[in-house]
Design an enzyme around this catalytic site. Structure first.
Site, mmCIF file in Angstrom:
data_model
loop_
_atom_site.group_PDB
_atom_site.id
_atom_site.type_symbol
_atom_site.label_atom_id
_atom_site.label_comp_id
_atom_site.label_asym_id
_atom_site.label_seq_id
_atom_site.Cartn_x
_atom_site.Cartn_y
_atom_site.Cartn_z
ATOM 1 N N LYS A 85 99.016 -2.230 2.159
ATOM 2 C CA LYS A 85 98.605 -2.080 3.559
ATOM 3 C C LYS A 85 98.447 -3.418 4.292
ATOM 4 O O LYS A 85 98.628 -3.473 5.496
ATOM 5 C CB LYS A 85 97.277 -1.310 3.638
ATOM 6 N N ASP A 121 93.953 5.110 9.982
ATOM 7 C CA ASP A 121 92.794 5.423 9.132
ATOM 8 C C ASP A 121 91.484 5.460 9.923
ATOM 9 O O ASP A 121 90.688 6.373 9.777
ATOM 10 C CB ASP A 121 92.657 4.388 8.009
ATOM 11 N N GLY A 146 80.823 -1.381 0.639
ATOM 12 C CA GLY A 146 82.196 -1.814 0.433
ATOM 13 C C GLY A 146 82.715 -2.576 1.640
ATOM 14 O O GLY A 146 82.285 -2.346 2.773
ATOM 15 N N LEU A 240 84.087 8.386 1.488
ATOM 16 C CA LEU A 240 85.512 8.456 1.807
ATOM 17 C C LEU A 240 86.340 8.998 0.646
ATOM 18 O O LEU A 240 87.515 9.300 0.793
ATOM 19 C CB LEU A 240 86.049 7.076 2.230
#
Length: 301
Positions: A85, A121, A146, A240
Site C-alpha cells: 500500500k 479505507d 496501533g 478493525l
C-alpha cells in the site's frame, strides 16, 4: 445491518467471461483469505456487468512489473493490499489528496493509460460509523491502538470529520510521532498525543468516546493493554479485525454496555467506494454485504 446472510445475491445469469469482459483485481501477498473477489463479483453479477475481479498475488520485488502488466492487459483498476500500500505510491501518475496525506493507496484507477491512486479505507471506516452505527464523530475524543497503515487511514479520516482529539498507543514512538504529524498536517486544530503501551493510560480510556484497535492483534496479553473494566455505555469500541465471530475485545466491551463495531463495515464500504471509482456506478452495498457474510460463513464450514 449485520445479520446472517439470507437470499441470493445473484441477479440471474451466471457470470460469463468473453472478449469484452473488463478486468479488475487485487494485488498483494498473500491473498488466499481475501474476500474482495467475492464481494465485487457479487456486485457485478447483480448489476449484470460484464466485469470480473481476480486475485493477483505479487511476489516481493515484482510490484513494478505487476503494474506494467496490469496496464498492458488493460485492467480497469485494481485494489492494493499488504505489503504494497505504501510501496505503490511512487509508481503512480497521480495520487488523490487523502491517499497522499496518509501515505497509502488501496485502490488504483487506470484512466487512459494513467495510474491514479486512491485510499478508500478511511472513507470505508467513516461510512461504517455513520451508516451502520449512526455515530457522529464531531468533537469526540479518540483513542487508537496501533500506528500502521490502517491506523493512519482511520485517524486522518476522523480528524477531517472534526473529532476533538486523538491519542495513539503504540510500541514505536517514531511511528507514533510520524502518525501524529500526518494527522496534524491534515487537521491542524486536532489535539494529538501518543503513549507507550507501558504507560498507564486508564484515565485516557475512561475519558475517550471512541476506542479503536487498529492492530492485527485480537488478544491483548501483555503486548497492549485495554483495561476493559473501565468501559461502559458511553464508549463505542471498534476493532478493525473481523471474522464470523466478534473479536474478544468487542465481546468484553459489549458485556460492559459499550457499543461495538468490528472491521466488516470498513471492508464493505472501502470496497463499495472502489467499485464506484472504477465503474462510475452506485455500488449495490446490501448485495455486497450479503456476499461478504456468506463468504465468512463458508470459511467456517
Amino acid at each position: 445491518g449485520w445479520r446472517k446472510a439470507r437470499g441470493g445475491a445473484s441477479g440471474g445469469k451466471p457470470m460469463r467471461i468473453d472478449g469484452s469482459t473488463r478486468l479488475v483485481g487485487i494485488v498483494g501477498n498473500p491473498l488466499s483469505h481475501s474476500l474482495s473477489p467475492t464481494i465485487h463479483n457479487a456486485a457485478f453479477d447483480y448489476l449484470g456487468l460484464n466485469w470480473c475481479y481476480v486475485p493477483l498475488p505479487v511476489e516481493e520485488g515484482r510490484l513494478v512489473e505487476a503494474l506494467q502488466g496490469i496496464e498492458a492487459l488493460r485492467f480497469a483498476g485494481i485494489n492494493v493490499t499488504m505489503p504494497y500500500k505504501t510501496d505503490v505510491l511512487p509508481l503512480l501518475d497521480e495520487v488523490a489528496m487523502f491517499a497522499e496525506s496518509v501515505g497509502a493507496v488501496n485502490t488504483i484507477l487506470l484512466d487512459k493509460g494513467r495510474l491514479i491512486g486512491y485510499n478508500t479505507d478511511g472513507r470505508g471506516f467513516y461510512t461504517a460509523l455513520v451508516r451502520d452505527v449512526g455515530y457522529d464523530v464531531k468533537d469526540k475524543r479518540i483513542l487508537v491502538l496501533g500506528a500502521g497503515g490502517a491506523s493512519r487511514s482511520v485517524t486522518v479520516s476522523l480528524a477531517l470529520a472534526g473529532c476533538a482529539s486523538i491519542v495513539i498507543v503504540n510500541r514505536s514512538p517514531d511511528r507514533s510521532r510520524q502518525l501524529a504529524e500526518i494527522i496534524t498536517r491534515s487537521a491542524p486544530d486536532i489535539e494529538v498525543a501518543w503513549l507507550s503501551p507501558d504507560d498507564n493510560y486508564d484515565i485516557v480510556v475512561a475519558e475517550s468516546d471512541l476506542i479503536i484497535n487498529a492492530t492485527p492483534l485480537t488478544i491483548f496479553n501483555g503486548s497492549l493493554r485495554v483495561p476493559v473494566s473501565l468501559l461502559n455505555k458511553n464508549h463505542l469500541v471498534c476493532d478493525l479485525n473481523y471474522s464470523l465471530y466478534q473479536p474478544p475485545l468487542l465481546q468484553e466491551a459489549e458485556a460492559r454496555g459499550a457499543e461495538v463495531m468490528d472491521g466488516k463495515g470498513m471492508l464493505l464500504y472501502q470496497a463499495a467506494a472502489a467499485f464506484e471509482i472504477w465503474t462510475g456506478l452506485e455500488a449495490p452495498v446490501e448485495v455486497m454485504r450479503t456476499a461478504l457474510l456468506r463468504a465468512l460463513e463458508e470459511a467456517y464450514i
